[in-house]
Design an enzyme around this catalytic site. Structure first.
Site, PDB file in Angstrom:
ATOM      1  N   ASP A   1      37.770  84.522  22.910  1.00 30.01           N
ATOM      2  CA  ASP A   1      36.471  84.204  23.503  1.00 30.01           C
ATOM      3  C   ASP A   1      36.246  85.077  24.734  1.00 30.01           C
ATOM      4  O   ASP A   1      37.145  85.234  25.574  1.00 30.01           O
ATOM      5  CB  ASP A   1      36.412  82.726  23.899  1.00 30.01           C
ATOM      6  CG  ASP A   1      34.987  82.271  24.218  1.00 30.01           C
ATOM      7  OD1 ASP A   1      34.250  81.942  23.272  1.00 30.01           O
ATOM      8  OD2 ASP A   1      34.640  82.258  25.416  1.00 30.01           O
TER       9      ASP A   1
ATOM     10  N   HIS B   1      20.182  90.234  28.330  1.00 29.83           N
ATOM     11  CA  HIS B   1      20.721  89.987  26.986  1.00 29.83           C
ATOM     12  C   HIS B   1      21.045  91.274  26.241  1.00 29.83           C
ATOM     13  O   HIS B   1      21.956  91.302  25.398  1.00 29.83           O
ATOM     14  CB  HIS B   1      19.742  89.135  26.178  1.00 29.83           C
ATOM     15  CG  HIS B   1      19.674  87.710  26.653  1.00 29.83           C
ATOM     16  ND1 HIS B   1      20.634  86.780  26.324  1.00 29.83           N
ATOM     17  CD2 HIS B   1      18.780  87.064  27.441  1.00 29.83           C
ATOM     18  CE1 HIS B   1      20.338  85.612  26.880  1.00 29.83           C
ATOM     19  NE2 HIS B   1      19.212  85.757  27.566  1.00 29.83           N
TER      20      HIS B   1
ATOM     21  N   ASN C   1      25.098  87.795  30.739  1.00 29.55           N
ATOM     22  CA  ASN C   1      23.712  87.767  30.254  1.00 29.55           C
ATOM     23  C   ASN C   1      22.734  87.545  31.409  1.00 29.55           C
ATOM     24  O   ASN C   1      21.684  88.190  31.477  1.00 29.55           O
ATOM     25  CB  ASN C   1      23.536  86.666  29.208  1.00 29.55           C
ATOM     26  CG  ASN C   1      23.922  87.117  27.819  1.00 29.55           C
ATOM     27  OD1 ASN C   1      23.822  88.298  27.483  1.00 29.55           O
ATOM     28  ND2 ASN C   1      24.375  86.185  26.992  1.00 29.55           N
TER      29      ASN C   1
ATOM     30  N   ASP D   1      24.563  91.965  24.416  1.00 29.63           N
ATOM     31  CA  ASP D   1      24.746  92.447  23.036  1.00 29.63           C
ATOM     32  C   ASP D   1      25.627  93.694  23.004  1.00 29.63           C
ATOM     33  O   ASP D   1      26.494  93.841  22.133  1.00 29.63           O
ATOM     34  CB  ASP D   1      23.391  92.760  22.402  1.00 29.63           C
ATOM     35  CG  ASP D   1      22.585  91.512  22.093  1.00 29.63           C
ATOM     36  OD1 ASP D   1      23.168  90.404  22.124  1.00 29.63           O
ATOM     37  OD2 ASP D   1      21.378  91.640  21.815  1.00 29.63           O
TER      38      ASP D   1
ATOM     39  N   GLU E   1      29.996  84.243  21.495  1.00 28.29           N
ATOM     40  CA  GLU E   1      30.921  85.211  22.060  1.00 28.29           C
ATOM     41  C   GLU E   1      32.348  84.930  21.599  1.00 28.29           C
ATOM     42  O   GLU E   1      33.319  85.351  22.232  1.00 28.29           O
ATOM     43  CB  GLU E   1      30.846  85.205  23.591  1.00 28.29           C
ATOM     44  CG  GLU E   1      31.311  83.930  24.278  1.00 28.29           C
ATOM     45  CD  GLU E   1      30.217  82.890  24.467  1.00 28.29           C
ATOM     46  OE1 GLU E   1      30.365  82.052  25.362  1.00 28.29           O
ATOM     47  OE2 GLU E   1      29.215  82.915  23.723  1.00 28.29           O
TER      48      GLU E   1
END
Length: 380
Positions: free
Chosen positions: A256, A269, A264, A273, A299
């Site tokens: 994770d 965002h 973010n 990504d 994630e």
């Protein structure tokens, strides 16, 4: 030997039917315009065969030579335009239309010279089929068979037109040679067969490419290009069951990305990504061919390690920790420091199902989170 008039009639009928079939496919497949081009190409070729065949019945060279040759040239040009449309090339018909207009101007004074007109037509056809062969190399599909078949058909057609051009050039220079007649008839037969076969393969090319795209959408995460959750469980379950049968080691990692919400919020965002794509690349770089990696959550990543004992699984997790956290990821010139938490599990006798194994790996992952993140925890 095939009866040529019968073959011509069959070819005309087949191309008309294929033209209507392409229109039906166009209506059914979200109106992909490439099928319209290929449909028109079939109809044009059928028209060319009809007008060229009229030479044996009427003396009208403007129709049976000039107009027929223009249609013969137009059919593959429209087929190539369909390929360009399928590949999403812009202005796919503009340059081909200009080429056809040039051919119309060039052939206009030659309708009284059928051999010379046929020579020009053969040269243009050879170039068109050769270009189509090169264009097929750019078709994006994992299933190479339809693309290979179509490329071979176009390549064979180009070769046949080159041979015909050389024979016609000799005939124009030295006069008609009776010894060439059987060979030119053989070329005509193959021209008819190859054209019809090519039209039949066009839909197969699109269907196989579309099937591959659907498989990609069904099995892969579009952002990271790793397996998605569904595909991971299918692949990992197969390896898990096989390891039980063969009594081999099996391990798994749950990984994770730490503080992803903060990334973010701070960078946007798009940056988030980009981080996920970069992490996916780091994961791929550290795994072996038989390992299965997937993005199973926002994630969160899962990795199945068939044939891997506890010590080797921890070593892989440590390498991932170093690869991701060892140096910052740069986004638009800005360094973003990423770390991950990893839970490791090696299959024990209590793990009768993959789901139970992954639950333990997930528990180890959250232990790593609670203990301060950026670390590897082995499930007990």
């Amino acid at each position: 030997m095939l009866h040529l008039p019968t073959l011509i009639i069959v070819s005309i009928v087949m191309n008309i039917l294929l033209g209507f079939l392409m229109l039906v496919i166009y209506r059914l497949r979200q109106q992909q315009r490439c099928f319209v081009y290929w449909s028109v190409a079939c109809f044009v070729f059928a028209g060319a065969a009809v007008t060229a065949s009229l030479r044996a019945l009427i003396d009208a060279p403007l129709l049976t030579v000039y107009f027929a040759d223009l249609l013969i040239i137009l059919a593959p040009l429209i087929a190539v335009a369909g390929l360009r449309e399928y590949l999403h090339y812009t202005r796919s018909f503009l340059y081909l239309r200009a080429l056809w207009v040039c051919c119309a101007i060039l052939l206009a004074p030659l309708h009284g010279e059928p051999l010379l007109a046929q020579l020009v037509t053969s040269i243009v056809l050879a170039g068109s089929f050769g270009y189509a062969t090169l264009l097929l190399v750019k078709v994006p599909t994992r299933s190479v068979l339809p693309k290979l078949v179509l490329a071979l058909l176009f390549g064979a057609h180009a070769l046949i037109m080159i041979i015909q051009s050389s024979l016609l050039f000799t005939s124009v220079r030295e006069g008609p040679l009776p010894s060439f007649a059987p060979l030119l008839e053989w070329i005509l037969v193959n021209h008819l067969l190859l054209t019809t076969a090519t039209a039949m393969v066009f839909p197969l090319l699109v269907f196989v490419s579309s099937e591959n795209r659907l498989t990609q959408l069904a099995n892969y995460d579009d952002l990271t290009k790793l397996f998605n959750r569904r595909a991971f469980y299918q692949q990992a379950e197969d390896h898990f069951s096989l390891s039980e049968v063969e009594e081999n080691d099996f391990s798994a990692l749950m990984l994770d990305l730490d503080h992803f919400k903060t990334i973010n919020d701070q960078y946007g965002h798009a940056a988030g990504d980009a981080c996920l794509r970069w992490v996916a690349r780091q994961i791929r770089s550290q795994l072996r061919e038989q390992d299965v990696a997937a993005r199973v959550g926002g994630e969160e990543f899962a990795i199945a390690l068939p044939g891997t004992d506890e010590r080797a699984a921890i070593a892989i997790a440590d390498r991932l920790l170093e690869a991701i956290g060892g140096e910052p990821f740069e986004y638009q010139g800005k360094p973003i420091h990423l770390t991950v938490s990893i839970g490791v599990i090696h299959r024990k006798t209590r793990h009768e199902a993959l789901q139970a194994l992954l639950i333990d790996a997930d528990t180890a992952l959250y232990t790593a989170k609670k203990q301060g993140r950026n670390q590897v925890v082995l499930a007990s």
